[in-house]
Each structure stands twice: as structure tokens, then as C-alpha cells.
Design an enzyme around this catalytic site. Structure first.
Site, PDB file in Angstrom:
ATOM      1  N   LYS A  13       0.893  -1.173   0.000  1.00  0.00           N
ATOM      2  CA  LYS A  13       0.000   0.000   0.000  1.00  0.00           C
ATOM      3  C   LYS A  13       0.927   1.218   0.000  1.00  0.00           C
ATOM      4  O   LYS A  13       1.446   1.624   1.030  1.00  0.00           O
ATOM      5  CB  LYS A  13      -0.896  -0.061   1.229  1.00  0.00           C
TER       6      LYS A  13
ATOM      7  N   GLY B 125      -7.180  13.500   5.879  1.00  0.00           N
ATOM      8  CA  GLY B 125      -7.664  14.115   7.104  1.00  0.00           C
ATOM      9  C   GLY B 125      -8.676  15.225   6.918  1.00  0.00           C
ATOM     10  O   GLY B 125      -9.210  15.755   7.896  1.00  0.00           O
TER      11      GLY B 125
ATOM     12  N   GLY C   1      -9.691  11.720   2.651  1.00  0.00           N
ATOM     13  CA  GLY C   1     -10.714  12.733   2.820  1.00  0.00           C
ATOM     14  C   GLY C   1     -12.076  12.217   3.216  1.00  0.00           C
ATOM     15  O   GLY C   1     -13.012  13.009   3.370  1.00  0.00           O
TER      16      GLY C   1
ATOM     17  N   ASN D 293     -10.246   6.080   8.034  1.00  0.00           N
ATOM     18  CA  ASN D 293      -9.262   6.019   9.109  1.00  0.00           C
ATOM     19  C   ASN D 293      -9.567   7.043  10.192  1.00  0.00           C
ATOM     20  O   ASN D 293     -10.245   6.750  11.165  1.00  0.00           O
ATOM     21  CB  ASN D 293      -7.843   6.190   8.561  1.00  0.00           C
TER      22      ASN D 293
END
Length: 244
Positions: free
Chosen positions: A102, A162, A191, A212
């Protein structure tokens, strides 16, 4: 639509082994993202962290058990140059034997992908026989480069990391175009801030979505993942809701 997730974006997002296992159960995620930003501080692959607390690759894998379908992937998080990403990937692969990557290369603020650097690193790593999932901002030419070099999935940012804004309006047409012509799975990664964003991504045609930091907004990431899972399933299986 698959639901992916990590286990915190900042040190204050605390996830121990039990909670990591509970999060995977709530989400139905088939992948365990293994952070590599502390690779200089560990001597064994099993000690690489899952998030920012006490959970590690070894502890979570042991808790899941040998029969678990969850597969670890190396999360090459927070490099800011292609050289750093390549070096860290090689070291992590050697330590763990894991070969799904990743991959990201971010700007100095850790908010946006450096697309050219991502393609540079991915080209080298795919050439070394690794399966690479690069992260890019939406750009048709860069997406095509990722597919051509052999990426098996491309992760496309909806807005800065974020930001929790979902897909930024300035990127909507670009993401629509990528999805229309995609020949590999496309993940919305960056986002995402709400269940509504996940539903919109499913309706738009993304193959998967990664969440996340928003999981920790109310302090209970397990409950948040249950909400995301239920919302995504309701989009995919509307006929099952009839008569309920």
C-alpha cells in the site's frame, strides 16, 4: 464494495490488539494494514505496528488465528520521496515476507500525493515483483501510468488526507472519468469523513473505500465501522431491505 481501514492516523488514536481484532470483525475487512514508519525502531517484522499503540503485526496475527482470511499488507506510510518509499518497502518486505504494498509518497504536510514520485516508486517496486497499490490525486494520465506499469489497484484521493470532505467538487469530474475507463479496481482513499461519503462513493462506482481518522471522531472506532459496513451494504443490496 469493499471497506478498508487503518487503525488510527495520529498517536492519540490508541488501538490495542483486542480492539484491532474487533475493528476487523466489525468492518469485514480482508486486509490488515501494517505500518512501516517505525521500521528503524524494530528488529523483527512481527513488531511493526498496527496503528499507534500496542497492536503489532505479530500480536494481531496471533489473535486472529491461522484460519483467519485476513491478509496483512505493508502500509508504506508517510514517505516524502520516492527513494525513501522504495528503501522502506524493500526493508519491510525483507523483514516480513509480505509482498502486497500500500504505497504512498506524500507532500511535506502529509496531506497530498506527489503523483510523479508515486509512479517512480511504483515502477521500481512492480519491477521487483511486488503487488503495488499506489495512492494518487485524481489525474487521468497518472492513473493510466499506474495501470500500465502493472498496479493491481489504484487508490485515488477524494480530498486531502484528514480533510473529511469526501470528494472535493474540483475533483469530481476527474474521478468520474477515471471510474468510467478503469480496468483495475479503484479505491477512494483520502478525505472520507462520514457514512454519507461512503454511500456516495459506492453509488459513484468505486470498488472500495478506505476510512481512518474519522473512525475516532466519537471515540469508538468499532461502532463507527459497523455503521460504515451497514451503510455500504444497504447500497449494494437494496432488494434485501424490501419488506423489512
Amino acid at each position: 464494495m469493499e471497506l478498508f481501514h487503518c487503525f488510527g492516523a495520529r498517536p492519540e488514536h490508541r488501538v490495542d490488539t483486542r480492539q484491532a481484532v474487533d475493528m476487523l470483525a466489525a468492518s469485514g475487512c480482508r486486509w490488515l494494514a501494517v505500518n512501516t514508519h517505525t521500521i528503524d525502531e524494530v528488529s523483527r517484522g512481527d513488531d511493526l505496528p498496527i496503528g499507534y499503540s500496542t497492536a503489532t503485526l505479530g500480536s494481531v496475527r496471533d489473535a486472529l488465528g491461522a484460519a483467519s482470511p485476513v491478509r496483512p499488507v505493508l502500509n508504506i506510510n508517510h514517505p516524502t520521496t520516492a527513494a525513501e518509499a522504495i528503501d522502506r518497502t524493500r526493508r519491510a518486505v525483507e523483514m516480513t515476507g509480505l509482498r502486497i504494498i500500500k504505497l504512498e509518497v506524500l507532500d511535506e504536510g502529509f496531506n497530498l500525493s506527489q503523483n510523479a514520485a508515486v509512479v517512480e516508486a511504483a515502477t521500481v517496486l512492480v519491477g521487483e515483483g511486488l503487488e503495488v497499490w499506489p495512492l494518487i490525486t485524481p489525474d487521468a494520465a497518472v492513473f493510466a501510468d499506474c495501470v500500465e506499469l502493472g498496479s493491481t489497484m489504484v487508490r485515488v484521493m477524494g480530498s486531502p488526507i484528514g480533510a473529511r470532505r469526501g470528494i472535493d467538487p474540483q475533483w469530481r469530474s476527474a474521478t468520474d472519468a477515471l471510474l468510467a475507463d478503469a480496468t483495475v479496481p479503484v479505491m477512494l482513499d483520502g478525505g472520507v469523513g462520514s457514512v454519507e461519503h461512503a454511500v456516495a462513493a459506492a453509488e459513484q462506482g468505486f470498488s472500495s473505500i478506505l476510512v481512518n481518522s474519522c473512525l475516532f471522531a466519537d471515540g469508538d472506532p468499532v461502532a463507527a465501522l459497523r455503521e460504515f459496513r451497514a451503510a455500504i451494504d444497504s447500497v449494494e443490496k437494496p432488494t434485501e431491505l424490501v419488506g423489512r
